[in-house]
Structure formats: C-alpha cells, structure tokens
Write an enzyme that holds these catalytic residues in place. Structure first.
Site, mmCIF file in Angstrom:
data_model
loop_
_atom_site.group_PDB
_atom_site.id
_atom_site.type_symbol
_atom_site.label_atom_id
_atom_site.label_comp_id
_atom_site.label_asym_id
_atom_site.label_seq_id
_atom_site.Cartn_x
_atom_site.Cartn_y
_atom_site.Cartn_z
ATOM 1 N N LYS A 107 -13.049 2.084 -3.719
ATOM 2 C CA LYS A 107 -14.088 2.470 -2.768
ATOM 3 C C LYS A 107 -15.166 3.315 -3.443
ATOM 4 C CE LYS A 107 -11.131 2.464 1.367
ATOM 5 N NZ LYS A 107 -10.522 3.311 2.419
ATOM 6 N N HIS A 119 7.190 -27.149 3.703
ATOM 7 C CA HIS A 119 6.458 -28.235 3.044
ATOM 8 C C HIS A 119 5.448 -27.693 2.044
ATOM 9 C CE1 HIS A 119 8.195 -31.277 5.686
ATOM 10 N NE2 HIS A 119 8.019 -30.431 6.674
ATOM 11 N N GLU A 127 0.832 -1.204 0.000
ATOM 12 C CA GLU A 127 0.000 0.000 0.000
ATOM 13 C C GLU A 127 0.865 1.251 0.000
ATOM 14 O OE1 GLU A 127 -3.969 0.598 2.198
ATOM 15 O OE2 GLU A 127 -2.524 1.653 3.454
#
Length: 301
Positions: free
Chosen positions: A253, A133, A102
């Site tokens: 937004k 793993h 960000e």
C-alpha cells in the site's frame, strides 16, 4: 446532521478477517436482512462458546488446527484445498484464503526470531463437482501431497429428484478414494491390460477432513466461519506467530501511493524504482491512452 453521524465506526483493532460481523458487515445485513444476519452472528457465537469450553478431544476448531499443523509440518502438505459441495459456497475458499494466509503468512515469531517451520498453507479450492473435472486428477495421482477439506450438507436448499443424493455420493466417494486409493492387484482383477495398470493405480493415503452439516443456513455459515477463524488462531499459537498483524499488506500500500502519483503525473516523472518497475511504469504511461488498434500494432512489433 454531520457526515460522521452517518458513519459506523470500526476500531483499528478490528482485523479484516473479523470485520464481516462488525460494522463492515452492514452491506451483508442489508442483503440478507436483519433476522438472517442475527442468525449468522448466533452461529459464530455458538462456535466461539464451543471453542472456549469444549475439551480438546472434542473441540472442532482446535482439532482442525492441529490437523492442519500435522498435514503441513509433518506430512509436507503445504497447500489446503477447500471443497464445498454446494454452489452457494463457491466463494468460501476465497474467503478462507484471506483468513488463513493474511493471518498466518508470517516468517518471524512473536519475539522477532525466524520461524523454524512452514507456517500458513496455501489455500485454494472450488465448489462441488466443478473441481472434480478440473484439478482432482492432481489430488489423486499427482506428485504433490494436498490436504483437502470437504464440506457437505445433508439437506439441500433446492430439492430436485435425486440430484442432491448424487452430489453427496460424489463427496463421499472422493474422500474414500483419496484415503484408500486402488492397488495394482485390484486394477489387474478388473481385467485391465498390463500396460495400463500403472496408470490406473491410486496410491491413496491423501489427508482429508469432512465437515458435514445438516443444512446451509445463516447459522451454519456463521459457525463455519468461526470454525476456521479459531483453527487459524490455534495454528498461530503453536507457531508462536502474531496472527493479527498484516505488515506485508501495508508495504504494498505504501509503495502504491508513490507509484500512483507517478502514473498520474502530467510530466514524465523521475523514476527511482528498480529497472524492471521503471520500464513497466514507462510502458504503461505510453500505452494507456492509445486506441486498441495501435496497442495491437505495438504488441505485434
């Protein structure tokens, strides 16, 4: 008593990546207690003072930022894997995703000109041996160069026999293997069949940093948060970008507000998006109130 008397203010210049230690951190303070929260702040302050006053040659955040620039822009390692060897740090890579991407996910300079270098690395990671793993195969023998930050602690919060020593042995072994690899001659000397030798060769020369702290405490966590904050700031200065705006977040937004009204509309809304978005909205509106069985039938159709 007015509603505002029950609110803690947060100024518009307090960025999301710094809100952890401001009023937004109230929930954290409630969870860990006032004393531990103050220790968290004290750790941040200690790293702040170190960054402000330490010479460049021994300045941890500055060196971490410079190494990130080197790995990203000179070696071509455009992703950073953050690998804490402690279960309590399992969400730390996600925190650093927001802090790093960000802040420095920008494509223009402070002067509004296109940047000439790759900026923020893609940050990801997993705790301890879980990652070993999962994706360490790619780190060791994959075709992509990935920079890695290992984080370990000399003392465990949960002593259990020799388990912590084994955990840390894995950390040290992984960084050694990434750095030096294993040559064909070494594999051959172990008596490996000739056809298998290429598959067991490790090129090495993979860039890693190791942060080794005494113990995971609120103070240490605060120092680690500030360490990466100042590293991100250092990188932003070198790229000449604004690490403290977030217009990319704002666009989504704004668009979401219009779309939310269209989704809530009782009548079929007049959609003016692109064809793909329009189709997705119409399908969502058609399926959101159906039963699971009818949704399955529609999917199979």
């Amino acid at each position: 008593m007015t509603m505002h008397s029950n609110l803690f203010p947060m100024w518009d210049w307090v960025g999301g990546r710094y809100s952890m230690d401001s009023a937004i951190g109230l929930s954290t303070m409630i969870a860990i207690g006032d004393a531990h929260f103050r220790e968290l702040l004290r750790g941040m302050r200690a790293m702040d003072e170190h960054f402000r006053s330490a010479p460049l040659a021994s300045n941890m955040p500055a060196l971490l930022g410079l190494l990130s620039i080197w790995n990203n822009n000179f070696l071509g390692a455009t992703t950073l894997a953050v690998l804490p060897y402690d279960q309590y740090m399992k969400r730390f890579p996600a925190y650093l995703q927001q802090l790093t991407m960000e802040s420095n996910g920008k494509h223009v300079t402070l002067q509004g000109l296109p940047v000439t270098e790759s900026t923020s690395p893609i940050v990801w990671g997993e705790q301890g041996t879980n990652g070993q793993h999962s994706f360490y195969q790619l780190l060791h023998q994959g075709t992509r160069l990935v920079a890695c930050d290992f984080i370990g602690f000399c003392q465990t919060l949960n002593p259990l026999g020799a388990q912590h020593d084994l955990l840390m042995a894995n950390l040290f072994a992984q960084t050694e293997a990434l750095a030096f690899g294993k040559t064909a001659a070494e594999v051959r000397a172990e008596g490996t069949a000739e056809a298998l030798i290429p598959h067991r060769v490790f090129e090495g020369n993979r860039p890693t940093n190791t942060v080794l702290a005494e113990r995971l405490t609120p103070f240490t966590l605060g120092a680690l948060v500030a360490l990466y904050e100042h590293s991100v700031f250092t990188q932003g200065i070198i790229w000449n970008i604004d690490s403290f705006d977030q217009w990319g977040v704002e666009l989504g937004k704004v668009l979401a507000q219009r779309t939310a009204a269209e989704l809530a509309s009782v009548r079929e809304p007049a959609l003016a998006h692109d064809s793909s978005t329009n189709a997705l909205i119409r399908r969502y509106r058609a399926l959101r109130h159906t039963t699971p069985s009818s949704m399955s039938a529609k999917s199979s159709a």
